[in-house]
Design an enzyme around this catalytic site. Structure first.
Site, mmCIF file in Angstrom:
data_model
loop_
_atom_site.group_PDB
_atom_site.id
_atom_site.type_symbol
_atom_site.label_atom_id
_atom_site.label_comp_id
_atom_site.label_asym_id
_atom_site.label_seq_id
_atom_site.Cartn_x
_atom_site.Cartn_y
_atom_site.Cartn_z
ATOM 1 N N TYR A 98 2.928 1.138 2.526
ATOM 2 C CA TYR A 98 3.229 2.712 2.012
ATOM 3 C C TYR A 98 3.542 3.435 3.086
ATOM 4 O O TYR A 98 4.251 4.531 2.992
ATOM 5 C CB TYR A 98 2.484 2.977 0.846
ATOM 6 C CG TYR A 98 2.688 2.212 -0.514
ATOM 7 C CD1 TYR A 98 3.696 2.735 -1.163
ATOM 8 C CD2 TYR A 98 2.250 1.206 -0.845
ATOM 9 C CE1 TYR A 98 3.980 2.293 -2.498
ATOM 10 C CE2 TYR A 98 2.306 0.414 -2.078
ATOM 11 C CZ TYR A 98 3.393 0.918 -2.885
ATOM 12 O OH TYR A 98 3.517 0.470 -4.095
ATOM 13 N N GLU A 140 -1.531 -1.494 -8.471
ATOM 14 C CA GLU A 140 -1.464 -3.053 -7.761
ATOM 15 C C GLU A 140 -2.608 -3.540 -7.553
ATOM 16 O O GLU A 140 -2.829 -4.821 -7.401
ATOM 17 C CB GLU A 140 -0.332 -2.679 -6.532
ATOM 18 C CG GLU A 140 1.015 -2.429 -6.819
ATOM 19 C CD GLU A 140 1.917 -1.670 -5.852
ATOM 20 O OE1 GLU A 140 1.218 -1.663 -4.556
ATOM 21 O OE2 GLU A 140 3.137 -1.201 -6.117
#
Length: 392
Positions: A98, A140
């Site tokens: 990310y 996640e």
């Protein structure tokens, strides 16, 4: 929750950013793949990059998330986040990635918007990004913990291959190590990784189309066109009984719930795969709930699982099947020739619905279900490929 200062800035700049978002995401992917070509080779779907659908899906998710933050500050689009998170974990996406996405995305924003990106604007959109990223990372992480995996794929042996139609094949897979098959729910999918002729290790997600004892079953339609489906054509041309495939743990946020409420299962084309998996589950568990099974296809010969569809519905004590063909090869009732139309069916308002198929089909069916009184929250859908319906 977005801070009030940032909310004001995002609200004021959302029209400008929204108008340029596809240009921004186009620049983002160009930058990302220039710096990390391995991501395009071994993680991202090259076909979706070539036709622009991945770019549009990313743009839609960012815009939808930002819109919710400023218009409904006390809410979070959990359904959208869950859908993205399940896709990510099936691909093996990790938290550190990310930061990589952030760096190239914000460089693209500055490139496209130029001087409009003041320090205040950059700070506000940074807050949007990390709110979304951190929410996804948390979801996640839970999914990885629940599955006992970190996104790795396990070798499975192809024990049989069955032609469903001229362009659709079912592969029955069993763990190559002889170990147990992971638990999964009807409606979920696995990701399959194959090595292509140029060395790329491309990944695709396929719904589980049945519940075989000791194995997993996926069904793959050969994707034609330009660009043609790299992985689907590879599987059709090169994978037969005895081959080994790398397969992920099952994931997917669209899961058939075991309850007593009436259920509508609506599919079109190869969208039948998760629906047929749900019908297998209902039949095997002896479900007594009312089931309205609906399918639309080009014609009888392109209808994968046509006999299974009818046979499974017959096994259920309170089920009915409705099929439409656009260009029937045999006799087909006039009111069932063409596209799926639920308006003539008795659909109870307390039903829960699961849809899978092309977006125009799902939009039409969803509208008809809403008109029948089914709340939007009870209408679930699965999209093959980038979700162009996020936030809707």
């Amino acid at each position: 929750m977005l801070s009030e200062k940032s909310a004001q800035t995002v609200r004021a700049t959302l029209p400008v950013v929204g108008a340029a978002i596809e240009q921004i995401t186009g620049s983002f992917y160009h930058r990302l793949f220039a710096a990390h070509p391995e991501l395009l080779r071994d993680l991202f779907n090259r076909g979706n990059q070539a036709d622009g659908s991945q770019k549009s899906a990313l743009a839609g998710s960012i815009a939808a998330f930002a819109t919710v933050l400023v218009n409904n500050p006390d809410e979070r689009p959990d359904a959208m986040l869950a859908r993205i998170a399940h896709k990510h974990v099936s691909l093996g996406v990790t938290g550190p990635q990310y930061q990589v996405v952030h760096d190239h995305l914000f460089a693209a924003i500055v490139e496209v918007l130029g001087e409009a990106v003041t320090p205040e604007v950059a700070e506000a959109w940074e807050e949007v990004y990390w709110l979304m990223a951190n929410a996804l990372i948390a979801i996640e992480q839970r999914l990885y913990e629940q599955s006992g995996t970190r996104g790795e794929r396990r070798p499975y042996t192809v024990v049989s291959r069955t032609a469903e139609t001229a362009d659709v094949a079912t592969f029955l897979l069993r763990p190559a190590d002889g170990g147990p098959v992971p638990a999964h729910k009807p409606g979920q999918y696995v990701s399959v990784q194959v090595e292509l002729a140029d060395g790329a290790k491309q990944i695709r997600q396929y719904s589980l189309s049945g519940q075989p004892e000791g194995g997993l079953q996926i069904t793959v339609k050969r994707v034609a066109g330009d660009p043609a489906g790299e992985v689907s054509n590879h599987l059709h041309q090169h994978v037969d009984e005895g081959a080994t495939l790398l397969v992920s743990h099952p994931f997917g946020d669209v899961q058939l719930a075991d309850e007593d409420r009436p259920v509508v299962l609506a599919s079109a084309g190869i969208g039948c795969t998760p629906i047929i998996g749900m019908l297998h589950h209902l039949a095997e568990t002896g479900a007594a709930r009312r089931v309205i099974a609906v399918h639309g296809d080009q014609q009888e010969s392109t209808h994968a699982f046509r006999e299974d569809f009818a046979g499974l519905v017959e096994k259920l004590p309170n089920a009915e099947a409705h099929v439409w063909y656009e260009h029937p090869e045999g006799e087909c009732p006039t009111d069932r020739t063409g596209r799926v139309d639920l308006t003539g069916l008795d659909v109870p308002a307390d039903a829960v619905a699961y849809l899978c198929g092309p977006l125009p089909f799902m939009r039409a069916v969803r509208t008809q279900l809403l008109e029948a009184g089914i709340p939007a929250a009870d209408i679930h859908y699965e999209v093959f490929g980038p979700d162009m319906w996020l936030g809707k």
